[in-house]
Design an enzyme around this catalytic site. Structure first.
Site, PDB file in Angstrom:
ATOM      1  N   SER A   3      84.374 -13.874  35.938  1.00  0.00           N
ATOM      2  CA  SER A   3      83.598 -13.154  36.911  1.00  0.00           C
ATOM      3  C   SER A   3      83.986 -13.482  38.348  1.00  0.00           C
ATOM      4  O   SER A   3      83.533 -12.793  39.259  1.00  0.00           O
ATOM      5  CB  SER A   3      82.102 -13.443  36.709  1.00  0.00           C
ATOM      6  OG  SER A   3      81.895 -14.821  36.732  1.00  0.00           O
ATOM      7  N   SER A  15      85.288 -18.197  33.913  1.00  0.00           N
ATOM      8  CA  SER A  15      85.239 -17.299  35.060  1.00  0.00           C
ATOM      9  C   SER A  15      86.039 -17.716  36.275  1.00  0.00           C
ATOM     10  O   SER A  15      86.155 -16.934  37.208  1.00  0.00           O
ATOM     11  CB  SER A  15      83.783 -17.083  35.477  1.00  0.00           C
ATOM     12  OG  SER A  15      83.094 -16.426  34.440  1.00  0.00           O
TER      13      SER A  15
END
Lengths: 363, 490
Positions: A26, A50
């Site tokens: 992310s 992430s």
């Protein structure tokens, strides 16, 4: 959340190496900014990969420190037992410098180590003579892109030439890492996100009429305020914690989590670092997997183990595919031994032919 | 059909720590303006993390030990998840399956009216959690207010086993538990302020039955008396329901003080799924046997034992001993005064008499008394050595309380020392005799009580400072002289 940075309220972020592709996620924005030369370094958070996965897809260095190395106070919590903050940079030395600043005890975080970090400036130039690197061959058998496997092999060969000893290690429970992660992380997230209810801060839904009560306000606010991927995880997590399912799912997953950690502890009796590709494939196209969350989740197969075990892990650039898309090479280390990962990373980086490559649009 | 009452109590005790349970905010929120005792942690802001208040853990272990509990070596916190506007994070950090203390008991005298004597009431567990914010509702206005000051204050929960058999036994248990937490100093235990909250689980069953009847939970009892009355009411209510052919509904009922009834609040059929799981932001705690032993050594002698000791060693009456041992500060004050050379009976009389009266007028606790143990002991010494009469000493005590002054200074400044100089008193005796010929005549004709009357006059003339026994003797001598003189008159 998510592994592609397509779901943001601000729209998708693009991979600087190929603007029609995802940068990973992310922390896709953090990776893309560094890869595009817009920032010398950035900070991301890694709960299931992430930092490392976007670093790999964007051709930069991404480091997830040991759980407890960096304080989580001030970090919007996703999964409290997995989250760690770390740097994304062009070089390994830069990553060490940023980690030096981030790391250290914090009385406001009860899960942060009380030990001060070592001096990381003395690691360079990195020497790998006699360093033992383990490879879980079985884990690489299925579903890994051939170009990724080739690049992985080439990186290992380079380290071997510089004096590292490469051998096989057995991590039999790694095959359960993704299912365990997708029970534990959403469960913790479903609880951590409960505070976003419109009462004190953030979005609050406009209610029609005085008849509407607190329950309706909660339901409307959260429906409007959360994106699809977040809602998906909250539902998964709530289910895994609910009466009748808690033992079968959450508790069971936590037990298997211990088994995964035991595998690594045993491996570290024989090696100093475990090596794997960071991702099974290079960056896919924007929109390609957006309707297939499960396919998205399976891409985390190499990264989630480090979060589940709390071990430090680094993703290093390992060249480009034919289509000039970056590939990442990952190392997982002993608890609080970021130094070994940085040392090996620096050795790999020093003479690697790809170290001068830059995204064409931002060179 | 004879029914047996089954009562269990859950008591929430607010701990008297300096800071809140998981952050550094001051825990004394009672007098503060709304939302002035807050920080990102107790507000549950994004990014905030809890840190354990060590003293709160110690207080809870101490309480567990005082309740004869087992202190397990391994304990942890858990998240209790449910949405409500007074719960900042959407979950409360509490303890679920591995609490700080387990399997204890309290000994009560028992309800003799039921033929039950002294016995143990089981304590299931003692655990630690955080309090929630306070809501203020304005029905019809369309809004409610949230005061976050109370959010995060440490709360210790003591859960009893359903061993009590009457409202009287519940009262005994509560009183003893209250005394213990006050004695330990872990809580001020004030029900009216919300420091000591009691919820009850009540059911009835036919005498001899081993199966528990359907229970109701009774809440909103804000005093010991309310607990007693509510339990008595609820037992009668349940019996009437059953005798009318109905069944008791499992529900929560609130005690309505003004109407002296319990009223159904919500059905407990839909129980909230709290989805308890171990709190990942806090490490589990290991409390080793050495640490438990250290804490056990900190346990004071509690009220019942202290009272018994006062009766045995100091020959105080049961009534006086219970009163003096009633609070830790009273008992400490008493014993300290004794070490400063005074007798137990005297100290007891003064503490339970005049000093108590002065403190009660001000609503002051004894540890806020301007009359310190040292000063009280000094005052009693002045009485013992004859400098002050008892009645004068009372006056001096009032002055000491009002000004915080030393007794000797007050006596000197106000010239209150007992006059024991014979010459000075003789002058007053002469004056009294001269001014009261009738009394003299009465004495001469055989009324000995007239001497006392004249002694009273002497005391008045010397502003109460004449040493009473000396005054009486000199009056009698003076009167005898009058007698002989009289008889010498032709």
């Amino acid at each position: 959340m998510g592994s592609s940075t397509e779901h943001s309220a601000y729209g998708p972020t693009r991979n600087p190496w190929a603007l029609d592709r995802i940068p990973g996620g992310s922390s896709g924005g953090a990776a893309a900014a560094v890869a595009a030369g817009q920032a010398p370094a950035s900070i991301g958070t890694d709960t299931g990969g992430s930092i490392r996965q976007p670093a790999a897809l964007c051709g930069v260095v991404g480091l997830k420190p040991t759980y407890g190395r960096v304080s989580r106070y001030g970090l919007l919590a996703f999964a409290s037992s997995l989250d760690q903050i770390g740097p994304l940079t062009w070089t390994v030395a830069d990553a060490a410098a940023v980690l030096q600043v981030l790391a250290g005890p914090d009385p406001r975080d009860a899960t942060a180590s009380t030990e001060p970090p070592p001096d990381l400036s003395r690691l360079f130039p990195g020497n790998v003579r006699g360093t033992r690197i383990g490879v879980p061959r079985v884990a690489l058998a299925d579903g890994v892109d051939p170009e990724v496997l080739d690049a992985f092999g080439a990186a290992l060969a380079m380290l071997s030439d510089r004096g590292a000893e490469v051998c096989d290690v057995d991590l039999p429970h790694m095959q359960y890492a993704v299912p365990v992660y997708y029970l534990v992380a959403p469960a913790e997230a479903s609880s951590n996100l409960a505070r976003y209810d419109g009462v004190r801060y953030g979005h609050r839904a406009k209610l029609d009429g005085a008849a509407a009560g607190v329950s309706e306000m909660y339901a409307r606010t959260r429906s409007e305020g959360f994106g699809a991927e977040v809602k998906r995880r909250i539902m998964l997590g709530t289910y895994a914690l609910s009466a009748g399912y808690y033992d079968a799912y959450y508790v069971h997953a936590q037990r298997v989590r211990s088994l995964i950690r035991n595998d690594f502890d045993r491996a570290f009796a024989a090696v100093d670092a475990v090596a794997m590709p960071t991702t099974p494939t290079p960056a896919f196209r924007i929109g390609e997997r957006i309707d297939d969350p499960l396919a998205m989740y399976l891409g985390d197969v190499f990264t989630v183990s480090a979060n589940l075990t709390g071990l430090p892990a680094i993703s290093l650039p390992a060249g480009l595919t034919q289509a000039r898309l970056p590939i990442g090479f990952q190392l997982v280390g002993r608890p609080f031994d970021e130094a070994t990962l940085l040392r090996i990373g620096d050795a790999l980086e020093r003479d690697a032919p790809w170290s001068d490559e830059r995204p064409p649009a931002f060179a | 059909m004879q029914y047996e009452t089954v009562i269990g109590l859950e008591v929430h005790v607010q701990l008297h720590t300096r800071s809140k349970m998981f952050c550094g905010c001051p825990a004394d929120y009672q007098a503060a303006e709304p939302n002035t005792r807050t920080c990102p942690v107790c507000l549950g802001l994004p990014g905030a993390l809890p840190v354990i208040n060590r003293r709160a853990v110690e207080y809870t272990v101490l309480t567990g030990l005082a309740l004869n509990c087992r202190i397990p070596e391994f304990t942890k916190f858990d998240r209790k998840n449910y949405p409500y506007p007074d719960l900042m994070k959407g979950y409360q950090i509490s303890q679920y399956d591995l609490p700080l203390a387990l399997d204890g008991f309290l000994e009560i005298d028992g309800d003799t009216q039921l033929g039950l004597g002294r016995r143990r009431i089981g304590v299931e567990r003692v655990h630690l959690e955080e309090d929630v914010a306070k809501l203020q509702h304005f029905p019809g206005e369309g809004y409610s207010l949230v005061d976050v000051n109370r959010s995060g204050v440490p709360l210790m929960e003591v859960v009893s086993k359903p061993d009590m058999r009457s409202a009287e036994e519940a009262r005994q248990y509560l009183t003893l538990l209250h005394s213990i937490v006050q004695y330990l100093g872990v809580s001020t235990g004030n029900m009216q302020d919300g420091n000591f909250r009691c919820d009850a689980n009540v059911s009835i069953r036919p005498v001899g039955s081993q199966i528990l009847g359907t229970r109701t939970e009774v809440k909103n009892m804000n005093s010991f008396r309310a607990v007693y009355q509510a339990l008595e009411y609820e037992v009668v209510r349940q019996r009437e329901v059953i005798e009318d052919g109905g069944a008791v509904v499992q529900e929560t009922r609130g005690w309505i003080e003004e109407r002296e009834v319990t009223v159904s609040q919500r059905s407990k059929e839909y129980a909230h799924d709290y989805r308890y799981f171990p709190e990942p932001d806090l490490p589990p705690l290991r409390i080793g046997p050495e640490r438990v032993a250290e804490l056990a050594a900190e346990l004071p002698e509690f009220a019942p034992q202290r009272s018994a000791r006062f009766q045995a060693d100091l020959a105080l009456s049961g009534y006086d001993a219970d009163l003096l041992a009633g609070s830790r500060s009273m008992a400490n004050y008493f014993e300290t005064t004794l070490t400063l050379a005074a007798t137990a009976k005297e100290v007891a009389n003064w503490m339970l008499g005049d000093l108590a009266r002065l403190l009660n007028q001000d609503h002051r606790e004894i540890d806020a008394s301007p009359v310190t143990p040292q000063r009280l002991a000094d005052l009693l010494a002045l009485v013992a050595d004859g400098t002050l009469s008892t009645s004068l000493a009372k006056t001096v005590l009032e002055e000491m309380y009002a000004t915080g002054g030393e007794p000797a200074d007050i006596v000197r400044e106000q010239g209150l020392g007992q006059i024991s100089d014979t010459g000075a008193i003789e002058a007053a005796v002469a004056e009294a005799i001269a001014a009261n010929p009738k009394a003299v005549a009465d004495y001469i004709s055989g009324k000995d009580t007239a001497a006392r009357f004249l002694m009273g006059q002497v005391m008045r003339l010397t502003k109460g400072q004449a040493q009473p026994e000396l005054a009486l003797r000199l009056v009698q001598e003076g009167l005898e002289l009058q007698k002989t003189r009289g008889s010498l008159e032709p």
